[in-house]
Motif scaffolding. Structure first.
Motif, PDB file in Angstrom:
ATOM      1  N   GLU A 166       0.852  -1.195   0.000  1.00 57.53           N
ATOM      2  CA  GLU A 166       0.000   0.000   0.000  1.00 57.53           C
ATOM      3  C   GLU A 166       0.880   1.234   0.000  1.00 57.53           C
ATOM      4  OE1 GLU A 166      -0.580  -0.128   4.861  1.00 57.53           O
ATOM      5  OE2 GLU A 166      -2.277  -0.542   3.565  1.00 57.53           O
ATOM      6  N   ARG A 167       0.246   2.410   0.027  1.00 53.90           N
ATOM      7  CA  ARG A 167       0.936   3.689   0.051  1.00 53.90           C
ATOM      8  C   ARG A 167       1.689   3.945  -1.253  1.00 53.90           C
ATOM      9  NH1 ARG A 167       2.455   1.106   4.804  1.00 53.90           N
ATOM     10  NH2 ARG A 167       4.575   0.904   3.987  1.00 53.90           N
ATOM     11  N   ILE A 168       2.425   5.036  -1.310  1.00 48.77           N
ATOM     12  CA  ILE A 168       3.159   5.399  -2.524  1.00 48.77           C
ATOM     13  C   ILE A 168       4.182   4.327  -2.863  1.00 48.77           C
ATOM     14  CG2 ILE A 168       4.849   6.754  -1.210  1.00 48.77           C
ATOM     15  CD1 ILE A 168       3.592   7.467  -4.797  1.00 48.77           C
ATOM     16  N   GLU A 169       4.693   3.618  -1.844  1.00 48.35           N
ATOM     17  CA  GLU A 169       5.704   2.599  -2.072  1.00 48.35           C
ATOM     18  C   GLU A 169       5.151   1.350  -2.757  1.00 48.35           C
ATOM     19  OE1 GLU A 169       7.039   4.983   1.545  1.00 48.35           O
ATOM     20  OE2 GLU A 169       5.170   4.162   0.773  1.00 48.35           O
ATOM     21  N   SER A 170       3.852   1.312  -2.996  1.00 43.22           N
ATOM     22  CA  SER A 170       3.250   0.166  -3.685  1.00 43.22           C
ATOM     23  C   SER A 170       3.464   0.222  -5.195  1.00 43.22           C
ATOM     24  CB  SER A 170       1.744   0.079  -3.384  1.00 43.22           C
ATOM     25  OG  SER A 170       1.050   1.174  -3.965  1.00 43.22           O
ATOM     26  N   THR A 171       4.029   1.312  -5.688  1.00 42.51           N
ATOM     27  CA  THR A 171       4.359   1.433  -7.106  1.00 42.51           C
ATOM     28  C   THR A 171       5.862   1.212  -7.297  1.00 42.51           C
ATOM     29  OG1 THR A 171       4.857   3.812  -7.038  1.00 42.51           O
ATOM     30  CG2 THR A 171       2.533   3.156  -7.341  1.00 42.51           C
ATOM     31  N   TYR A 172       6.257   0.898  -8.512  1.00 39.16           N
ATOM     32  CA  TYR A 172       7.683   0.740  -8.782  1.00 39.16           C
ATOM     33  C   TYR A 172       8.427   2.044  -8.535  1.00 39.16           C
ATOM     34  CZ  TYR A 172      12.040   0.246 -11.372  1.00 39.16           C
ATOM     35  OH  TYR A 172      13.367   0.247 -11.736  1.00 39.16           O
ATOM     36  N   LEU A 173       7.861   3.164  -8.992  1.00 35.14           N
ATOM     37  CA  LEU A 173       8.489   4.463  -8.755  1.00 35.14           C
ATOM     38  C   LEU A 173       8.657   4.725  -7.264  1.00 35.14           C
ATOM     39  CD1 LEU A 173       6.649   6.747 -11.367  1.00 35.14           C
ATOM     40  CD2 LEU A 173       9.071   6.125 -11.383  1.00 35.14           C
ATOM     41  N   GLY A 174       7.600   4.468  -6.506  1.00 36.56           N
ATOM     42  CA  GLY A 174       7.654   4.690  -5.063  1.00 36.56           C
ATOM     43  C   GLY A 174       8.606   3.740  -4.366  1.00 36.56           C
ATOM     44  N   MET A 175       8.618   2.494  -4.820  1.00 31.30           N
ATOM     45  CA  MET A 175       9.517   1.481  -4.251  1.00 31.30           C
ATOM     46  C   MET A 175      10.974   1.921  -4.376  1.00 31.30           C
ATOM     47  SD  MET A 175      10.073  -2.314  -5.889  1.00 31.30           S
ATOM     48  CE  MET A 175      11.742  -2.628  -6.485  1.00 31.30           C
ATOM     49  N   GLY A 224       4.726 -11.587  -3.285  1.00 29.43           N
ATOM     50  CA  GLY A 224       4.386 -12.299  -4.512  1.00 29.43           C
ATOM     51  C   GLY A 224       2.956 -12.127  -4.946  1.00 29.43           C
ATOM     52  N   ASP A 225       2.015 -12.078  -3.996  1.00 29.45           N
ATOM     53  CA  ASP A 225       0.607 -11.998  -4.353  1.00 29.45           C
ATOM     54  C   ASP A 225       0.142 -10.580  -4.158  1.00 29.45           C
ATOM     55  OD1 ASP A 225      -1.948 -12.597  -5.002  1.00 29.45           O
ATOM     56  OD2 ASP A 225      -2.492 -13.512  -3.089  1.00 29.45           O
ATOM     57  N   HIS A 226       0.479  -9.730  -5.108  1.00 31.54           N
ATOM     58  CA  HIS A 226       0.263  -8.286  -4.969  1.00 31.54           C
ATOM     59  C   HIS A 226      -1.012  -7.912  -5.692  1.00 31.54           C
ATOM     60  CE1 HIS A 226       1.460  -4.308  -3.975  1.00 31.54           C
ATOM     61  NE2 HIS A 226       1.580  -3.930  -5.239  1.00 31.54           N
ATOM     62  N   GLU A 227      -2.157  -8.368  -5.159  1.00 34.84           N
ATOM     63  CA  GLU A 227      -3.410  -8.156  -5.861  1.00 34.84           C
ATOM     64  C   GLU A 227      -3.805  -6.701  -5.914  1.00 34.84           C
ATOM     65  OE1 GLU A 227      -4.956 -10.289  -7.495  1.00 34.84           O
ATOM     66  OE2 GLU A 227      -3.823 -12.047  -6.913  1.00 34.84           O
ATOM     67  N   GLY A 228      -3.169  -5.868  -5.053  1.00 28.53           N
ATOM     68  CA  GLY A 228      -3.552  -4.465  -5.051  1.00 28.53           C
ATOM     69  C   GLY A 228      -3.298  -3.750  -6.351  1.00 28.53           C
ATOM     70  N   HIS A 229      -2.487  -4.362  -7.247  1.00 24.00           N
ATOM     71  CA  HIS A 229      -2.193  -3.723  -8.533  1.00 24.00           C
ATOM     72  C   HIS A 229      -3.131  -4.187  -9.617  1.00 24.00           C
ATOM     73  CE1 HIS A 229       1.454  -1.326  -8.066  1.00 24.00           C
ATOM     74  NE2 HIS A 229       1.633  -2.085  -7.014  1.00 24.00           N
ATOM     75  N   ASP A 230      -3.991  -5.126  -9.353  1.00 25.73           N
ATOM     76  CA  ASP A 230      -4.885  -5.602 -10.398  1.00 25.73           C
ATOM     77  C   ASP A 230      -5.928  -4.546 -10.708  1.00 25.73           C
ATOM     78  OD1 ASP A 230      -3.439  -7.796 -10.014  1.00 25.73           O
ATOM     79  OD2 ASP A 230      -5.038  -9.029  -9.147  1.00 25.73           O
TER      80      ASP A 230
END
Length: 231
Positions: A166-175, A224-230
């Motif tokens: 979750e949060r901004i870090e849930s994106t590749y850019l944020g990560m 591995g199971d990052h359903e939040g991006h679906d």
């Protein structure tokens, strides 16, 4: 991810030609890699094409299960060797949305150029004699001047296996914004803004509210199971 990029594209072509599913056109994009799912979500923005971790109908899915040629921790290489190729493949797979995908890809690649520059500038703030860490997973960040050795420093709180949930870090850019900022700060860099390049990092907001910083309990977390991006 077990196939090469070429074999993955050949698999996709075979699915379109040899399998059923209406007119054979894909209706969704699928990957078991949370970073790739995030990238596909960006590239397919405003197209209405959903992105999923799994599919019940491979015949009507664009499936990316390729072995990545480079690590996402090397932003410049990941952008040129993975994101650019993926954008082209998605444009071919979803020709009705090709112009939108191409525009999204161009804008996203611009963002990755800025992110890579931020990473290099931030790591340059770390004293040269303090850029060695113990975690071998950080090795792909050697391009930013980081080396790995058993006598290096232990650095926790990084997202090395995939984005946060979750949060901004849930994106590749944020990560990667998070990884650059946290790593530089913990290796003694001076003048690093805890809000990161995006000015939205959780660490920075926790700092502002006196919460004592970032919760470092991320190692071993299952990304591995990052359903939040679906979508």
């Amino acid at each position: 991810m077990r196939t090469t990029l070429l074999s993955g594209l050949l698999l996709f072509a075979m699915l379109l030609i040899g399998c059923g599913g209406g007119d054979g056109k894909p209706v969704r994009a699928v990957s078991d890699d949370p970073v790739i799912r995030d990238v596909m979500s960006v590239l397919l923005n405003d197209t209405g094409v959903p992105v999923a971790a799994t599919t019940a109908d491979a015949a009507t899915s664009f499936i990316f299960d390729d072995e990545l040629p480079v690590s996402p921790l090397n932003v410049e290489a990941f952008a040129s060797q993975v994101v650019s190729e993926l954008g082209s493949s998605l444009s071919e797979a979803f020709p009705d949305h090709a112009s939108t995908i191409d525009a999204n890809a161009a804008a996203y690649l611009d963002e990755l150029v800025k992110l890579d520059a931020y990473g290099k500038a931030t790591m340059n703030r770390v004293p040269e004699d303090n850029r060695t860490v113990t975690d071998e997973r950080i090795a792909p960040m050697a391009v930013y001047g980081i080396t790995v050795s058993s006598d290096g420093q232990e650095v926790d709180g990084l997202y090395l296996d995939g984005p946060a949930d979750e949060r901004i870090e849930s994106t590749y850019l944020g990560m990667m914004d998070h990884n650059f900022t946290i790593l530089a700060a913990k290796l003694g860099a001076q003048g690093v803004d805890v809000h990161g390049l995006t000015a939205q990092l959780t660490l920075g907001h926790n700092h502002d509210h006196g919460h004592g910083g970032h919760d470092d309990d991320h190692e071993g977390h299952d990304h591995g199971d990052h359903e939040g991006h679906d979508h």
